[in-house]
Design a protein around this motif. Structure first.
Motif, PDB file in Angstrom:
ATOM      1  N   GLN A 136      38.200  43.431  46.460  1.00 44.38           N
ATOM      2  CA  GLN A 136      39.389  42.539  45.994  1.00 44.38           C
ATOM      3  C   GLN A 136      38.602  40.924  45.962  1.00 44.38           C
ATOM      4  OE1 GLN A 136      42.754  43.816  48.249  1.00 44.38           O
ATOM      5  NE2 GLN A 136      43.888  44.209  46.290  1.00 44.38           N
ATOM      6  N   GLY A 137      38.064  40.832  47.087  1.00 41.97           N
ATOM      7  CA  GLY A 137      37.347  39.410  47.347  1.00 41.97           C
ATOM      8  C   GLY A 137      36.506  38.943  46.419  1.00 41.97           C
ATOM      9  N   VAL A 138      35.825  39.850  45.806  1.00 41.49           N
ATOM     10  CA  VAL A 138      34.489  39.572  44.797  1.00 41.49           C
ATOM     11  C   VAL A 138      35.415  38.811  43.538  1.00 41.49           C
ATOM     12  CG1 VAL A 138      32.759  40.827  45.752  1.00 41.49           C
ATOM     13  CG2 VAL A 138      34.355  41.747  44.034  1.00 41.49           C
ATOM     14  N   MET A 139      36.471  39.539  43.164  1.00 43.69           N
ATOM     15  CA  MET A 139      37.102  38.973  41.956  1.00 43.69           C
ATOM     16  C   MET A 139      37.707  37.640  41.967  1.00 43.69           C
ATOM     17  SD  MET A 139      36.242  41.481  39.983  1.00 43.69           S
ATOM     18  CE  MET A 139      36.017  42.995  40.629  1.00 43.69           C
ATOM     19  N   LEU A 140      37.724  36.676  43.117  1.00 44.58           N
ATOM     20  CA  LEU A 140      38.101  35.469  43.325  1.00 44.58           C
ATOM     21  C   LEU A 140      39.690  35.252  42.787  1.00 44.58           C
ATOM     22  CD1 LEU A 140      34.781  33.688  42.048  1.00 44.58           C
ATOM     23  CD2 LEU A 140      35.436  34.596  44.253  1.00 44.58           C
ATOM     24  N   ASN A 141      40.333  36.309  43.143  1.00 39.66           N
ATOM     25  CA  ASN A 141      41.655  36.128  42.547  1.00 39.66           C
ATOM     26  C   ASN A 141      42.847  36.572  43.691  1.00 39.66           C
ATOM     27  OD1 ASN A 141      41.431  38.797  42.853  1.00 39.66           O
ATOM     28  ND2 ASN A 141      41.885  39.250  40.500  1.00 39.66           N
ATOM     29  N   GLN A 142      42.344  36.563  45.000  1.00 45.45           N
ATOM     30  CA  GLN A 142      43.235  36.799  46.048  1.00 45.45           C
ATOM     31  C   GLN A 142      43.950  35.780  46.790  1.00 45.45           C
ATOM     32  OE1 GLN A 142      44.377  40.225  46.609  1.00 45.45           O
ATOM     33  NE2 GLN A 142      43.400  40.276  44.735  1.00 45.45           N
ATOM     34  N   PHE A 151      33.952  47.244  32.165  1.00 41.71           N
ATOM     35  CA  PHE A 151      33.963  46.183  33.107  1.00 41.71           C
ATOM     36  C   PHE A 151      32.562  45.381  33.016  1.00 41.71           C
ATOM     37  CE2 PHE A 151      32.434  44.571  37.336  1.00 41.71           C
ATOM     38  CZ  PHE A 151      33.338  43.584  37.584  1.00 41.71           C
ATOM     39  N   LEU A 152      31.471  46.247  32.740  1.00 41.07           N
ATOM     40  CA  LEU A 152      30.177  45.433  32.763  1.00 41.07           C
ATOM     41  C   LEU A 152      30.069  44.823  31.599  1.00 41.07           C
ATOM     42  CD1 LEU A 152      27.967  45.664  34.871  1.00 41.07           C
ATOM     43  CD2 LEU A 152      26.814  47.262  33.553  1.00 41.07           C
ATOM     44  N   LYS A 153      30.548  45.145  30.280  1.00 41.44           N
ATOM     45  CA  LYS A 153      30.419  44.300  29.451  1.00 41.44           C
ATOM     46  C   LYS A 153      31.266  43.270  29.197  1.00 41.44           C
ATOM     47  CE  LYS A 153      29.587  48.268  25.970  1.00 41.44           C
ATOM     48  NZ  LYS A 153      30.074  48.955  24.736  1.00 41.44           N
ATOM     49  N   ALA A 154      32.577  43.175  30.059  1.00 41.36           N
ATOM     50  CA  ALA A 154      33.211  42.160  29.998  1.00 41.36           C
ATOM     51  C   ALA A 154      32.464  40.876  30.797  1.00 41.36           C
ATOM     52  CB  ALA A 154      34.437  42.272  30.446  1.00 41.36           C
ATOM     53  N   ILE A 155      31.694  41.104  31.644  1.00 37.06           N
ATOM     54  CA  ILE A 155      31.019  40.274  32.748  1.00 37.06           C
ATOM     55  C   ILE A 155      29.856  39.641  32.028  1.00 37.06           C
ATOM     56  CG2 ILE A 155      29.898  41.499  34.174  1.00 37.06           C
ATOM     57  CD1 ILE A 155      31.131  40.405  36.569  1.00 37.06           C
ATOM     58  N   THR A 156      29.227  40.398  31.313  1.00 34.58           N
ATOM     59  CA  THR A 156      27.931  39.833  30.713  1.00 34.58           C
ATOM     60  C   THR A 156      28.033  38.462  29.757  1.00 34.58           C
ATOM     61  OG1 THR A 156      27.059  42.296  30.657  1.00 34.58           O
ATOM     62  CG2 THR A 156      25.746  40.480  29.737  1.00 34.58           C
ATOM     63  N   ASN A 157      26.759  37.730  29.946  1.00 32.38           N
ATOM     64  CA  ASN A 157      27.075  36.473  29.070  1.00 32.38           C
ATOM     65  C   ASN A 157      28.163  35.613  29.284  1.00 32.38           C
ATOM     66  OD1 ASN A 157      24.202  36.960  28.629  1.00 32.38           O
ATOM     67  ND2 ASN A 157      24.905  38.525  26.928  1.00 32.38           N
ATOM     68  N   HIS A 200      36.824  34.446  34.442  1.00 31.14           N
ATOM     69  CA  HIS A 200      37.096  34.721  33.119  1.00 31.14           C
ATOM     70  C   HIS A 200      37.591  36.097  32.794  1.00 31.14           C
ATOM     71  CE1 HIS A 200      36.097  36.069  28.758  1.00 31.14           C
ATOM     72  NE2 HIS A 200      36.432  34.690  28.626  1.00 31.14           N
ATOM     73  N   LEU A 201      37.419  37.307  33.754  1.00 26.06           N
ATOM     74  CA  LEU A 201      38.156  38.385  33.663  1.00 26.06           C
ATOM     75  C   LEU A 201      39.377  38.418  33.798  1.00 26.06           C
ATOM     76  CD1 LEU A 201      35.696  40.146  36.315  1.00 26.06           C
ATOM     77  CD2 LEU A 201      35.628  40.370  33.837  1.00 26.06           C
ATOM     78  N   ASP A 202      40.080  39.165  32.853  1.00 24.97           N
ATOM     79  CA  ASP A 202      41.552  39.304  32.946  1.00 24.97           C
ATOM     80  C   ASP A 202      41.972  40.197  33.976  1.00 24.97           C
ATOM     81  OD1 ASP A 202      41.480  42.210  31.765  1.00 24.97           O
ATOM     82  OD2 ASP A 202      40.835  41.344  30.041  1.00 24.97           O
ATOM     83  N   THR A 203      43.067  40.206  34.283  1.00 20.50           N
ATOM     84  CA  THR A 203      43.538  40.947  35.415  1.00 20.50           C
ATOM     85  C   THR A 203      43.418  42.431  35.328  1.00 20.50           C
ATOM     86  OG1 THR A 203      45.667  39.477  35.333  1.00 20.50           O
ATOM     87  CG2 THR A 203      45.766  41.580  36.669  1.00 20.50           C
ATOM     88  N   ALA A 233      39.303  42.690  36.210  1.00 21.27           N
ATOM     89  CA  ALA A 233      39.079  42.726  37.510  1.00 21.27           C
ATOM     90  C   ALA A 233      39.592  43.995  38.261  1.00 21.27           C
ATOM     91  CB  ALA A 233      39.828  41.484  37.975  1.00 21.27           C
ATOM     92  N   LEU A 234      40.721  44.395  38.038  1.00 24.12           N
ATOM     93  CA  LEU A 234      41.251  45.576  38.865  1.00 24.12           C
ATOM     94  C   LEU A 234      40.298  46.596  38.608  1.00 24.12           C
ATOM     95  CD1 LEU A 234      43.537  46.823  40.422  1.00 24.12           C
ATOM     96  CD2 LEU A 234      44.544  47.120  38.371  1.00 24.12           C
ATOM     97  N   THR A 235      39.700  46.910  37.640  1.00 24.17           N
ATOM     98  CA  THR A 235      38.941  47.993  37.196  1.00 24.17           C
ATOM     99  C   THR A 235      37.666  47.854  38.208  1.00 24.17           C
ATOM    100  OG1 THR A 235      39.557  48.348  35.029  1.00 24.17           O
ATOM    101  CG2 THR A 235      37.451  49.030  35.625  1.00 24.17           C
ATOM    102  N   GLY A 236      37.025  46.614  38.068  1.00 22.44           N
ATOM    103  CA  GLY A 236      35.864  46.315  39.063  1.00 22.44           C
ATOM    104  C   GLY A 236      36.368  46.640  40.379  1.00 22.44           C
ATOM    105  N   SER A 237      37.408  46.221  40.944  1.00 27.43           N
ATOM    106  CA  SER A 237      37.792  46.088  42.478  1.00 27.43           C
ATOM    107  C   SER A 237      38.056  47.774  42.649  1.00 27.43           C
ATOM    108  CB  SER A 237      39.227  45.629  42.713  1.00 27.43           C
ATOM    109  OG  SER A 237      38.960  44.150  42.507  1.00 27.43           O
ATOM    110  N   ASN A 238      38.755  48.622  41.753  1.00 23.89           N
ATOM    111  CA  ASN A 238      38.785  49.868  41.782  1.00 23.89           C
ATOM    112  C   ASN A 238      37.449  50.742  42.113  1.00 23.89           C
ATOM    113  OD1 ASN A 238      41.460  49.847  42.034  1.00 23.89           O
ATOM    114  ND2 ASN A 238      41.654  50.181  39.882  1.00 23.89           N
TER     115      ASN A 238
END
Length: 417
Positions: free
Chosen positions: A194-200, A375-381, A391-394, A397-402
């Motif tokens: 969760q920490g890497v998503m900078l939303n905690q 998730f990977l597409k959303a984070i590129t460029n 910039h990631l929506d909730t 970000a949850l998908t990446g955390s999971n």
């Protein structure tokens, strides 16, 4: 302005090689107010020092072939600085002290009197005030340390910005060495997935306090000033407080472990978290490499994180070895009868070779095939690393955390007692 040969240099104790190297750096744009007071070792690769906006103040000593200084960095504005195989990211200020085998991802500020050693990573915009000692420490973005702090063998996450960050108050200690003379004591404040998503929610450790490792605290935890905390608290948004220990004197037998199961689990959980973070570095952070300097910084982060994983596996192995002596003492007390505590000792001792094999294998395993493609597409460029993550929506970000949590849980399932 080009520097004429020999201009502005003092003979002092600076040898010709250092003078030549310093001159070359100045010609490339590095600001060196007093060239005669700067030492640069023969093993330093000047191509790893940016010529854009870098300032080396008097008393700067740079050694080590891995040392990296990126654009906008300021070294030694408050006092002498030694950089030994340390990677300094862009716009970082190291004001005074000793930095060895550490990585600063960028826009970091570290006050004077620093003593920073191997296995330390400060991610973007993490900072520390004066007289802070770090070793085997990972601070996620925005985490802020006060002054007069000893913070070794720990990972701290939490917070969403420089105005909403995890913080450690001044005069705080992470107790990372036990009376049984082991260091199976890593503590995790927040978590990786969760920490890497900078939303905690931030974690706040009150000043004049301490934390006895190994310990796990959830996001949103606050410890009151003056508190020394010794237990896990995995429920979020709690205030922890406690006074001085009650006075007493009881017998003690050196070398006996009364809670080996908790220590083993905490260490395995910490290592599994670091392994998930390594996959984050390999797969996500690698997207933000844009030139040879940013590549050197990225590789430094990976190398340092690997050293953290290796260190924790070694320390856990030392602990498991010490359990043999503890088991013998407990057997003598029980007159040979196998108690539940002895059974836990034996399970850890017998299981350690297999656990070691699994952790070593997982540390090298690349989970790139398991990362969710959306998730990977959303984070590129998406600009800088911080901008891209925020910039990631909730849901994304949850998908990446999971995904990261699945990596950790799968490791824990393989090595459980």
């Amino acid at each position: 302005m080009p520097v004429l040969p020999g201009a502005g240099f003092s003979t002092g104790s600076c040898n010709m090689d250092t003078r030549t190297t310093t001159r070359l750096l100045m010609e490339r744009g590095v600001i060196v107010p007093d060239p005669g007071s700067v030492y640069i070792g023969d093993d330093v690769d000047i191509d790893r020092i940016s010529g854009t906006g870098v300032t080396l103040h008097p008393g700067t000593r740079i050694i080590g072939e891995k040392t990296l200084i990126m654009a906008g960095a300021t070294i030694g504005s408050e006092g002498p600085v030694t950089l030994d195989n340390t990677r300094v990211g862009p716009d970082t200020q190291l004001k005074g002290g000793f930095f060895q085998d550490a990585v600063f991802a960028g826009k970091n500020v570290f006050g004077s009197g620093a003593h920073v050693r191997g296995g330390t990573i400060l991610e973007e915009e993490a900072s520390a005030a004066h007289t802070v000692g770090l070793k085997q420490t990972i601070l996620f973005p925005f985490v802020t340390l006060g002054s007069l702090i000893n913070f070794c063998d720990i990972l701290m996450a939490g917070g969403t910005s420089r105005k909403d960050h995890s913080e450690v108050g001044s005069s705080f200690i992470h107790f990372n060495y036990t009376p049984n003379q082991d260091k199976a004591t890593p503590s995790m404040l927040g978590n990786v997935h969760q920490g890497v998503m900078l939303n905690q929610r931030p974690v706040f450790m009150g000043g004049q306090g301490g934390l006895v490792g190994p310990c796990r605290l959830a996001f949103g935890t606050v410890t009151a000033a003056g508190t020394i905390w010794r237990k896990d608290e995995t429920r979020p948004d709690r205030i922890l407080f406690g006074g001085a220990l009650k006075e007493g004197s009881i017998p003690r037998k050196a070398g006996v472990y009364t809670g080996p199961g908790r220590i083993y689990t905490a260490n395995c959980s910490y290592i599994a978290g670091l392994i998930s973070l390594m996959n984050w570095y390999r797969i996500v952070r690698s997207l933000f490499v844009v030139d040879h300097l940013s590549e050197a910084l990225f590789l430094g982060m990976r190398e340092t994180l690997q050293s953290c994983i290796d260190e924790r596996i070694k320390r856990l192995g030392d602990f498991c070895t010490r359990l043999n002596a503890s088991r013998k003492i407990l057997l003598s007390r029980s007159r040979g009868e196998t108690t539940e505590l002895i059974r836990i000792h034996e399970a850890i001792i017998q299981g350690w070779p297999r656990t070691l094999e699994i952790l070593a294998r997982e540390a090298c395993h690349d989970h790139c095939n398991t990362v969710p493609e959306p998730f990977l597409k959303a984070i590129t460029n998406k600009g800088s690393y911080i901008e891209a993550i925020k910039h990631l929506d909730t849901d994304t970000a949850l998908t990446g955390s999971n995904w990261l949590q699945t990596i950790k849980l799968s490791i824990m399932e393989k090595i459980k007692l």
